[in-house]
Structures are given as C-alpha cells and as structure tokens.
Motif scaffolding. Structure first.
Motif, PDB file in Angstrom:
ATOM      1  N   SER A   2       0.831  -1.204   0.000  1.00  0.00           N
ATOM      2  CA  SER A   2       0.000   0.000   0.000  1.00  0.00           C
ATOM      3  C   SER A   2       0.866   1.254   0.000  1.00  0.00           C
ATOM      4  O   SER A   2       0.514   2.261  -0.602  1.00  0.00           O
TER       5      SER A   2
ATOM      6  N   LEU B 282       1.950   1.753  -3.525  1.00  0.00           N
ATOM      7  CA  LEU B 282       0.821   2.257  -4.302  1.00  0.00           C
ATOM      8  C   LEU B 282       0.574   3.735  -4.003  1.00  0.00           C
ATOM      9  O   LEU B 282       0.337   4.538  -4.913  1.00  0.00           O
ATOM     10  N   GLY B 283       0.660   4.085  -2.709  1.00  0.00           N
ATOM     11  CA  GLY B 283       0.449   5.470  -2.308  1.00  0.00           C
ATOM     12  C   GLY B 283       1.463   6.405  -2.957  1.00  0.00           C
ATOM     13  O   GLY B 283       1.112   7.492  -3.408  1.00  0.00           O
TER      14      GLY B 283
ATOM     15  N   TRP C  95       0.660   6.659  -6.746  1.00  0.00           N
ATOM     16  CA  TRP C  95      -0.546   7.481  -6.869  1.00  0.00           C
ATOM     17  C   TRP C  95      -0.221   8.949  -6.651  1.00  0.00           C
ATOM     18  O   TRP C  95      -0.582   9.816  -7.452  1.00  0.00           O
ATOM     19  N   SER C  96       0.495   9.217  -5.561  1.00  0.00           N
ATOM     20  CA  SER C  96       0.760  10.599  -5.192  1.00  0.00           C
ATOM     21  C   SER C  96       1.624  11.297  -6.237  1.00  0.00           C
ATOM     22  O   SER C  96       1.330  12.431  -6.648  1.00  0.00           O
TER      23      SER C  96
ATOM     24  N   PHE D 161      -0.731  12.005  -1.034  1.00  0.00           N
ATOM     25  CA  PHE D 161      -0.305  10.770  -0.368  1.00  0.00           C
ATOM     26  C   PHE D 161      -1.298  10.432   0.745  1.00  0.00           C
ATOM     27  O   PHE D 161      -1.565   9.276   1.022  1.00  0.00           O
TER      28      PHE D 161
ATOM     29  N   SER E 225      -5.625  -2.305  -3.284  1.00  0.00           N
ATOM     30  CA  SER E 225      -5.811  -1.000  -3.897  1.00  0.00           C
ATOM     31  C   SER E 225      -5.863   0.095  -2.842  1.00  0.00           C
ATOM     32  O   SER E 225      -6.256   1.206  -3.128  1.00  0.00           O
ATOM     33  N   GLU E 226      -5.471  -0.228  -1.621  1.00  0.00           N
ATOM     34  CA  GLU E 226      -5.541   0.773  -0.558  1.00  0.00           C
ATOM     35  C   GLU E 226      -4.245   1.558  -0.493  1.00  0.00           C
ATOM     36  O   GLU E 226      -3.168   0.988  -0.457  1.00  0.00           O
ATOM     37  N   ILE E 227      -4.367   2.896  -0.448  1.00  0.00           N
ATOM     38  CA  ILE E 227      -3.176   3.691  -0.175  1.00  0.00           C
ATOM     39  C   ILE E 227      -2.970   3.645   1.343  1.00  0.00           C
ATOM     40  O   ILE E 227      -3.884   3.299   2.095  1.00  0.00           O
TER      41      ILE E 227
END
Lengths: 298, 271
Positions: free
Chosen positions: A73, A76-77, A80-81, A232, A250-252
């Motif tokens: 995660s 992924l975060g 994403w960020s 984030f 799929s969790e940040i």
C-alpha cells in the motif's frame, strides 16, 4: 517608550482573554491527540472496554517491517501521489494559461475548471461512478456504437483499469487548487515584459520557457511539495470510491491505517503506521522545500 | 499556437463539463432511459421524479438539514474567532506569533488521520462523540489554519497609524478590534465565512467518524452510505441527491471565486 509598549500589551490582553477558550480547544483536539497518537504507537492498544494497554517498545514498528500488505500500500500510495501530482500540476498550469486571456467566453470554462473544489468526495464519487458505468456510461455506449467488441469496459471494476481511472478522477477533482494558484500568479506577471517579448518576435514556446515558467516556479514548487503529501494522504476520495469497488491491494497507506484502526481495532498498530506516514511526509516536504529555500537565499 | 489553444479549450471544456452535464442529465432521466443501451445525451422530456424520490428517501432531508445547520454554525464561529486571532498574530511580534505560524504550518503537514484515532477515544470519553457540538468544534479547529492565512492578508492591510491612534486615545484592544479593525477586514471575513461553509459542507472524514447515529448523518455521509450499501441500483435518485447537495456550495463558490483570486494575488504581491 517602554511605558507605551506595556500599555499596548495590556490593551491587547482583553483580546487574549477572549481567545483563551479557543486555545484550550486547539490543545484538546489538535495537540493532545497528536501526542497520544505518538505514544500509542509504542503500545499494544486494541479497541474495547477495559482493555489493558501495555508498553511494547518498538514491536509495532518491527511488525510493520514484516507487513507485506503495508509495503504494497505504501508503494501504491507513492505511485498514486507522484502521478496525480505531476498530472494535476501540468494540466493545472495549462488551464491557467488558457484562462489567463481577457476574453469573456473564458469565464464559463473558469467556473467549470474550478467547480470540483466545491464538491464533496461522495458527490465526486457518484458523478464518476455514473459516468464510468459498464452499461449506461457514455464511454461504453459510444464504444458499443462504434462496434468495438469491448464495449463493456468496467473502468472501476477491472483491476488493471481501476488505478488509471482513479488517476483521471483524481486529476479532475484535485486540479482546481493548482489552477487557481497558477492563475493568481499569472495575474501579476509583468505585462510590459510579455508584450515587449511579443514585439521582439519571441516565439510563444520560448516565452513560456524563459518568462512564464520561471515566474510560476516559486509558487509551483511549494505547491507541488504540499500536493505530494496531501495526495499521499488523500483519504476521503479514495475511501469513498473504494467503498463500492474494493479491488485487492488498492488501498493507499492512509486508508490501510484507517481500516486497521476502525475495522480491526488495532489502535496501537494503526498509530505506528500513522507516525511512519507523518515522518515520511515531513522528510519529503523538508527535502523539497530546503532546496528551494537555499535557492531563494542566494 | 492558436490551434493548440482551441484544442486545449475544447479538451478542458469536455473534461470538466461532461461529468457535470452527465450528472444533471442522469438526474432527469427515467429509470428505463438510464438503463438504456442507446446514448441519450439529454432526456427530451425531463422527469423530476428522481428529485421527489431523493427527497422522500429516508434520511436525505434530515441529512440536508444537519449539513446546513452544522455548516452555518461552524462557518459563523470560524469567522468570529479568526478575526481576533489574525489580529493578535499580526500584532504580536514575539513567541505568540511564531507558535501560531508554526501551528498553521504543521497542521497542513500532519495527516489529520493521525489525530483521528485518539480523538475518537477522547470524544467517547468526554461525551462529545456523536454530538453536533463535538463535530462543530472539530470543524472550527480544522478550518482555522487556512482561515487565519486568508484573514492575515486583510489584517496586514490595516494601516498601523489608525491602530496606534486608537491606542493612544486609550481604547482597549477589544474596542480597537471592534470599531477599527473589524469594519476594515469585513471583506476578509466574508471570504473566510464562505470558505468555512464550503469546507464544512463537503467534509467527509469528521462526519463519518464522529457522527455515526442514523439521525446525525450529513449529506456527504448519507451519499457515501448509498454508494456503499445500495451499490449502483438507483442511479436516478443518487444523481438527483448529488445535484441537490452540490447546488449550495456551487452557488457560494461562484460568488467567492473572484474575491478568492484577488486575495491570493494580494498575498502573492506582498510576499
């Protein structure tokens, strides 16, 4: 002189007394929880009534280092960020450049481009879930019209498409802040210099590179740093969209920590995750802003 | 360059306009039209049934009332405390101003989620959990840093001569604040009020953690509940409820945005 200063101090005392309750509230709901949270990170605190809380040292952090899900995660975060911040910054500057013309027909576009700022995360989620629907969403309908066999794309259901779709939604929802700041900064760009460049036959691209971007830089760099950590920790939007479409992994990290606390009751562990996230964000902001501060001092 | 500009304008108009357009159009369609595999951009006969269904659905009206009431009170209190606080921060040169600035900055950096776990337990302990009072306190404190930043620019624009004249005449700080500063920073107060209202109206985190009773839901949490529990079965009423929830803030925002940009410009010029 000293006497006058002291009377001014006395005069302001009445205002200070007026604000004392506010200070108490700030300490109660802002300072105390942060301290408690840091302390809790070193305990085995779990939710429940009359549960013993024991000091466990670094056990939570040691466990975190073995928690593959948290690492996933975290990664992924980060992705994403970085992606959503780069995307919103580039697009936000483009929109600001478009809007920065004194033309009346730009006004509706301005309102449109800034409107997501006035919407709540659940409202944004409803809008995009409707738009991306497998059956009735306009994209899928148009694809079917064009006889594309894959006219039933689950933009939010398909694990490989979920993340790109989330990026588009994020760009849409998080851009206004950057557009607005860039627009405000463009308003104070020297018009004389800009016009002189036009007369000298400077191409628009050169103008962008040598005049506009350097002018925007002092505004954009701190904003980029702040957006990086805000995104984030962009809890609301992702939490709401995930609420209906939870694809695996799929969790940040913020959502991951939130679930640890409020779903599994692991307050100690969740606090350790929170402290880690906060430290990471502080280091990140410091690294970016230190460089800029050094430059502006020179 | 000109073609690039046209392409850009068209692209961004669609990118930002289409989602809103589709939302409004969905809210006016009948159930059959929503499920239809034909592309209906806009229903020829707008059907308002979704709106009456959204309003009649249990919870939406109560939630709208809760949102309105919490947002209004929070915005009033935020505006009322921001003015004297910004005045004090601007006046004092010592530790007070430094601590205040430090708090404003750190509150932006620290993830609010970190304070939520212990705050939840504190609130349960002292009985503020699941109360509007508790939620309003949180909204005011969460709105405060940015409000202070907004109001600071306006307070700085108040000429020091006027302040000192009032002081030498022996007026107390409170009187100077009330009769000299407040009228001068009224535009700033309006900006703060609208910002605080929109921010509270749209807040999800506080409402979802601290207001969990069925009768305490706000529009944001009620919408999120629909998304979570009922899934996607009821597009029409969802869309209608979303339109209703967006209208007040959107209207306020249209009023605000010009002043907001102007204020940002003023701040940028100063620094």
């Amino acid at each position: 002189m000293t006497k006058r200063i002291s009377t001014i101090k006395n005069q302001d005392r009445s205002v200070k007394i007026l604000l004392a309750p506010l200070l108490v509230l700030i300490i109660l709901v802002s300072t105390v929880p942060i301290i408690l949270s840091v302390l809790a990170a070193f305990t085995d605190w779990v939710a429940g009534i009359d549960v013993d809380i024991n000091f466990v040292g670094l056990a939570n952090f040691k466990y975190m280092l073995t928690d593959m899900q948290f690492f996933a995660s975290f990664k992924l975060g980060l992705i994403w960020s970085i992606l959503v911040t780069v995307l919103t910054t580039i697009m936000g500057v483009c929109v600001a450049l478009l809007l920065n013309q004194n033309k009346r027909y730009m006004f509706p576009l301005k309102l449109l481009a800034l409107s997501p700022w006035a919407m709540s995360p659940p409202a944004i989620a409803v809008i995009w879930i409707t738009l991306m629907n497998v059956n009735s969403g306009p994209f899928n309908v148009i694809l079917r019209k064009l006889n594309v066999p894959a006219g039933k794309i689950g933009f939010l259901e398909d694990p490989t498409l979920f993340f790109p779709t989330l990026l588009v939604i994020g760009a849409w929802a998080l851009m206004p802040m950057i557009t607005l700041s860039a627009l405000a900064s463009l308003k104070i760009l020297s018009r004389e210099l800009s016009e002189a460049m036009d007369i000298d036959g400077v191409t628009p691209l050169q103008k962008l590179r040598h005049l506009i971007l350097p002018h925007l830089r002092p505004v954009l760099v701190p904003l980029f740093a702040l957006n990086l950590i805000w995104n984030f920790g962009a809890f609301d939007l992702i939490y709401v969209i995930l609420g209906s479409f939870p694809p695996p992994n799929s969790e940040i990290p913020i959502v991951f920590a939130f679930r640890q606390a409020f779903k599994y009751g692991q307050f100690g562990y969740a606090s350790a995750l929170g402290v880690t996230i906060a430290l990471f964000e502080l280091v990140l902001v410091y690294a970016i802003l230190r460089k800029q501060m050094r430059e502006s001092n020179q | 360059m000109k073609t690039l500009r046209v392409i850009g304008t068209v692209f961004f108009t669609i990118f930002f306009g289409l989602p809103l357009f589709w939302l409004v159009s969905t809210s006016l369609k009948q159930e059959l039209q929503i499920g239809s595999s034909d592309l209906i951009w806009f229903p020829t006969k707008p059907d308002w049934a979704n709106y009456s269904e959204a309003v009649n659905r249990s919870g939406i009206l109560v939630a709208a009332w809760n949102s309105l009431w919490i947002s209004t009170v929070s915005a009033f209190i935020t505006t009322a405390v921001t003015a004297p606080a910004a005045y004090l921060v601007a006046q004092s040169k010592g530790w007070f101003s430094k601590v205040a600035t430090g708090w404003v900055l750190s509150s932006q950096v620290f993830p609010s989620i970190l304070t939520v776990f212990p705050l939840f337990l504190i609130y349960v302990k002292i009985g503020l959990f699941n109360t509007f009072t508790g939620a309003i306190i949180l909204y005011v404190i969460f709105n405060l840093p940015f409000s202070l930043w907004l109001q600071r620019g306006f307070v700085k624009n108040v000429p020091t001569e006027i302040l000192e004249a009032g002081r030498i005449d022996g007026a107390s700080g409170l009187k100077v604040l009330r009769y000299v500063v407040l009228p001068l920073i009224l535009p700033g107060s309006i900006v703060v009020f609208i910002y605080a209202f929109i921010n509270t109206w749209n807040n999800f985190l506080v409402a979802t953690v601290f207001l969990q009773g069925n009768e305490k839901q706000t529009l944001t949490t009620q919408l999120a509940r629909f998304i979570g529990t009922e899934g996607l079965g009821l597009f029409g009423p969802f869309a209608a409820a979303t339109v209703l929830s967006v209208i007040p803030t959107l209207l306020l925002f249209i009023v605000l945005q010009r002043k907001f940009t102007a204020n940002l410009v003023a701040g940028a010029v100063k620094s």
